[in-house]
Design a protein around this motif. Structure first.
Motif, PDB file in Angstrom:
ATOM      1  N   THR A 117     -10.936  -3.599 -25.975  1.00  0.00           N
ATOM      2  CA  THR A 117     -11.233  -2.273 -25.429  1.00  0.00           C
ATOM      3  C   THR A 117     -12.633  -1.832 -25.824  1.00  0.00           C
ATOM      4  O   THR A 117     -13.413  -1.353 -24.977  1.00  0.00           O
ATOM      5  CB  THR A 117     -10.195  -1.252 -25.926  1.00  0.00           C
ATOM      6  N   SER A 118     -12.971  -2.002 -27.100  1.00  0.00           N
ATOM      7  CA  SER A 118     -14.304  -1.610 -27.575  1.00  0.00           C
ATOM      8  C   SER A 118     -15.399  -2.442 -26.909  1.00  0.00           C
ATOM      9  O   SER A 118     -16.446  -1.913 -26.503  1.00  0.00           O
ATOM     10  CB  SER A 118     -14.384  -1.758 -29.095  1.00  0.00           C
ATOM     11  N   ASP A 121     -15.813  -1.537 -23.263  1.00  0.00           N
ATOM     12  CA  ASP A 121     -16.515  -0.248 -23.174  1.00  0.00           C
ATOM     13  C   ASP A 121     -18.013  -0.437 -23.320  1.00  0.00           C
ATOM     14  O   ASP A 121     -18.809   0.202 -22.607  1.00  0.00           O
ATOM     15  CB  ASP A 121     -16.009   0.704 -24.260  1.00  0.00           C
ATOM     16  N   ARG A 122     -18.424  -1.318 -24.242  1.00  0.00           N
ATOM     17  CA  ARG A 122     -19.855  -1.556 -24.420  1.00  0.00           C
ATOM     18  C   ARG A 122     -20.467  -2.190 -23.173  1.00  0.00           C
ATOM     19  O   ARG A 122     -21.618  -1.904 -22.819  1.00  0.00           O
ATOM     20  CB  ARG A 122     -20.095  -2.440 -25.650  1.00  0.00           C
ATOM     21  N   LYS A 133     -21.925   3.234 -13.700  1.00  0.00           N
ATOM     22  CA  LYS A 133     -21.019   2.727 -14.725  1.00  0.00           C
ATOM     23  C   LYS A 133     -19.696   2.316 -14.090  1.00  0.00           C
ATOM     24  O   LYS A 133     -19.068   3.096 -13.389  1.00  0.00           O
ATOM     25  CB  LYS A 133     -20.781   3.802 -15.783  1.00  0.00           C
ATOM     26  N   GLY A 138     -10.953  -0.720 -18.540  1.00  0.00           N
ATOM     27  CA  GLY A 138     -10.058  -0.679 -19.692  1.00  0.00           C
ATOM     28  C   GLY A 138      -8.722  -1.343 -19.423  1.00  0.00           C
ATOM     29  O   GLY A 138      -8.045  -1.800 -20.349  1.00  0.00           O
TER      30      GLY A 138
END
Length: 259
Positions: A117-118, A121-122, A133, A138
């Motif tokens: 997830t992290s 996101d990046r 974007k 996710g």
């Protein structure tokens, strides 16, 4: 080095990365054009995988056109997604028989989803700085235990596990760095992580090529290429620092490794 950069990192005083990480990242990352390829996708597509391995949704195939300015950062995070799958598969292989029925979900798949997830996101943020974007990525974070590869997924086979004898040892880079300017910390951290990845890949190659080649095989096929990669990565660290502070000199002497 500021505490914020070193937090949650293992000491690199004498870098002996275990081949248990076994990062089976596909050789030759896909060329980035209008989209970025996710290393490891070819591995998953080329031959199924054994029952009980971890299967994760393909992220690279769901990305829009990646702006040129974002390609390097997106590629690094796609590489990191593969690293995370390889580490989780290794954990799965080395923890057989441990825990309760939900052990794999709670101890492996759950933490893997959090990491993905992290990282995803990046990727979205990097693209969003230069273009629109991407949304809803996710939903690609969750992985499962699967028998065979399915379209739109990437996965890594559990790497071989070996004990400490005969592994590759590399000089510690982090401890030789000056204070890292705040503006450079993220880039420096990514490259320190990449140094770990490179060592783990070389250790995995050491295991899987046992008995191959002549007496100089390890030097020519593993340690030499590893040194070349480390030179480039260490230079990026020095360059990142040098943009806002004095550029550290002589770090390339830390590139050679030994067995």
């Amino acid at each position: 080095m500021p505490a914020s950069l070193g937090r949650h990192r293992l000491s690199r005083r004498t870098k002996i990365a275990t081949a248990a990480l076994g990062l089976a990242i596909a050789a030759g990352a896909l060329v980035i054009a209008t989209t970025v390829g996710e290393p490891g996708s070819a591995n998953a597509a080329s031959g199924g995988q054994a029952a009980g391995q971890i299967t994760c949704p393909d992220v690279a195939g769901q990305l829009p056109a990646v702006p040129a300015q974002a390609q390097a950062e997106v590629q690094r995070n796609l590489d990191l997604l593969n690293t995370q799958i390889a580490e989780a598969n290794n954990r799965l292989a080395t923890s057989v028989g441990q825990g309760r029925p939900n052990f794999a979900r709670n101890a492996i798949l759950g933490p893997l989803e959090d990491k993905r997830t992290s990282t995803i996101d990046r990727i979205a943020i990097a693209i969003g700085r230069q273009g629109e974007k991407p949304r809803n990525l996710g939903g690609l974070a969750a992985c499962s235990l699967g028998g065979q590869s399915t379209p739109g997924t990437t996965s890594q086979a559990p790497p071989p596990v070996q004990n400490e004898a005969g592994q590759i040892s590399c000089p510690d880079v982090e401890s030789q760095l000056p204070a890292i300017p705040a503006q450079a910390q993220a880039e420096v951290q990514r490259n320190l992580d990449l140094l770990d990845t490179q060592i783990a890949e070389a250790n995995n190659r050491l295991v899987t090529s046992a008995g191959e080649g002549g007496p100089n095989f390890v030097q020519n096929a593993i340690l030499g290429p590893l040194e070349d990669k480390r030179v480039a990565t260490i230079n990026r660290i020095a360059t990142a620092i040098g943009r806002t502070a004095a550029k550290p000199q002589g770090l390339d002497t830390l590139a050679p490794c030994t067995r």
